[in-house]
Design a protein around this motif. Structure first.
Motif: not given
Length: 382
Positions: A261-265, A160-163, A290-294
Motif C-alpha cells: 500500500a505504501r509503495r502504491r501511494a 511480489l504483491g502485484g496483481a 497490471s496492478d503493480p507493487v512497484l
C-alpha cells in the motif's frame, strides 16, 4: 541521503530473528517450511521452495526442468544479469528478446521475433521479467512458448504483491496460472527482505520435490533405508535458506500488504509530481492489465532534449542527497555475451536504456521525500 531503494526492518523483525537465534536450528529448521507454506498461500501457488537468493532460484528452475547444453532459453535484454546467466549455468544458449521501449517488458511481438532467431535448436524455456513490478503479457507469452514447445518461467523478483487481470480473471503474481514456475528474490531493496534469499513458486508437486532435492546437494533419503543413510543420484547445490533468515522472511511477509500500500501511494504521488515535467520526463509505461507493487520507480528522460547527460543529472541529484540508479544496461551488451553471440540490434532495449533513471522508492519514505526528489530532478534538468 535518499537511496533508490532500501529495506524496512522494524523491532518485531529483529525480535523474530533473535528468537530464532535462541532456538535449536540456525540453518534448516521449522521456519523454512513455515515460510514456504505462508509464501505459497500469499501468492496463490500450491508450492513454494525457499533458496539462497534470486539467482539460485533461477538456476534451480533450469535444473528442475533439466535444461540441457546446447538447448536455448529466451530472456529479455533489459533485466539483471542472472536471468540470462541461469541458462548458461546449465550449458544452454541464450537468445535475447527485445522489449517495449516504454515499459521495458518482453512482449508477444518481441518474443516471436526472438523465437525466429532460435533456428533449428531446441527452445526449452522462455523467461519473461516483470520489470519494476509490472507484469508482462503472460497469456500472450505462454501461447507462443507453448506453440514452440517451451516452458514459461516467470522472473518475478520485482513483482511480489502485484496483481493482474487478464480478461475477466483476477490473478496474483506467483500463482503460476500461466507458467511452470515463478522465481522471487528477498534482497534488501526488494518488497520484502531476508538479507539474501529467494523462492520458487510452482503448482507442480514433482517440480517442487525436485527443487528441494537440488537445493540440498542432490541428496535423497530412500524409504526403508537406515536412518543415517543418504544417496546422491545427481549433482545438486547447497542453495538452502537458513532458518534465521526465514524467521525474518515470515515477519516481513506479514507486512506485505502494508508495504504494498505504501509503495502504491508513493508511486501515485510520483506520477502526480512528475506530470509538470512532461514530456521531458515521464514514468515508465504500465500495461493496462497490471496492478503493480512497484519495486522500482523508473522515469524515462529525454536527456538530449534537456541538454544534460545522465551522469551529470545523477551527480547533481546526489549532491542534493538524492540517490538514483540505472535499471538496466542491456545484457546483450555485456562483454561475455557480445563475445559469444556478436553484436545484436535490439532497438527497444537501446531506447529504454538511453532514457531510464530509477528514483528513490521504498516504504520508509515520506510523502515530502517524493516532493523533494521531483523538485531536485526538475532543477537538475534545468
Amino acid at each position: 541521503m535518499l537511496p533508490y531503494g532500501r529495506q524496512t526492518i522494524e523491532d518485531d523483525d529483529v525480535a523474530a530473528v533473535a528468537t530464532a537465534l535462541r532456538d535449536d536450528f540456525l540453518t534448516t529448521g521449522p521456519r523454512v517450511e513455515a515460510f514456504e507454506t505462508a509464501f505459497a498461500a500469499r501468492v496463490g501457488a500450491r508450492q513454494a521452495v525457499a533458496c539462497a537468493n534470486g539467482t539460485a532460484a533461477l538456476h534451480l528452475a533450469m535444473l528442475a526442468l533439466d535444461v540441457q547444453p546446447g538447448e536455448v532459453c529466451i530472456a529479455p535484454s533489459i533485466t539483471f544479469l542472472a536471468t540470462a546467466n541461469c541458462a548458461r549455468y546449465v550449458g544452454a544458449e541464450v537468445v535475447f528478446a527485445d522489449v517495449d521501449p516504454d515499459s521495458g517488458l518482453m512482449t508477444p511481438r518481441t518474443l516471436a521475433e526472438a523465437i525466429g532467431r532460435v533456428g533449428g535448436r531446441r527452445l526449452r524455456a522462455v523467461l519473461p521479467v516483470h520489470l519494476r513490478g509490472d507484469v508482462a503479457d503472460l497469456p500472450g507469452l505462454q501461447a507462443l512458448a507453448q506453440a514452440a514447445g517451451a516452458v514459461l518461467v516467470e522472473d518475478a523478483p520485482h513483482a511480489l504483491g502485484g496483481a493482474m487481470r487478464f480478461g475477466k480473471k483476477n490473478e496474483r503474481v506467483g500463482d503460476c496460472a500461466h507458467s511452470a514456475m515463478a522465481t522471487f528474490s528477498f534482497h534488501p531493496v526488494k518488497t520484502i527482505a531476508t538479507g539474501e534469499g529467494g523462492m520458487v513458486a510452482t503448482n507442480d508437486d514433482q517440480l517442487a520435490a525436485r527443487l528441494r532435492t537440488l537445493r540440498s546437494h542432490g541428496m535423497v533419503r530412500p524409504e526403508g533405508c537406515e536412518p543415517w543413510w543418504y544417496e546422491m543420484p545427481e549433482l545438486g547445490f547447497n542453495y538452502r535458506l537458513p532458518d534465521i533468515l526465514c524467521a525474518l522472511g515470515l515477519s516481513q511477509l506479514g507486512k506485505l500488504d502494508r508495504f504494498a500500500a505504501r509503495r502504491r501511494a508513493l508511486a501515485a504521488r510520483y506520477h502526480d509530481r512528475l506530470a509538470p515535467l512532461a514530456p521531458l520526463v515521464r514514468p515508465a509505461a504500465s500495461p493496462g492489465w497490471s496492478d503493480p507493487v512497484l519495486h522500482l520507480m523508473v522515469t524515462l528522460i529525454d536527456f538530449q532534449a534537456a541538454g544534460r547527460g545522465r551522469r551529470e543529472v545523477m551527480e547533481t541529484l546526489r549532491a542534493q542527497g538524492v540517490g538514483t540508479q540505472v535499471h538496466y544496461i542491456p545484457v546483450h551488451r555485456q562483454p561475455y555475451y557480445r563475445a559469444r553471440y556478436g553484436e545484436l540490434d535490439l532497438p527497444g532495449a537501446e531506447a529504454w536504456y538511453a532514457r531510464c533513471l530509477s528514483l528513490p522508492l521504498y516504504p520508509g519514505m515520506a510523502d515530502t521525500d517524493v516532493d523533494r526528489v521531483t523538485a531536485a530532478l526538475g532543477d537538475a534538468l534545468g
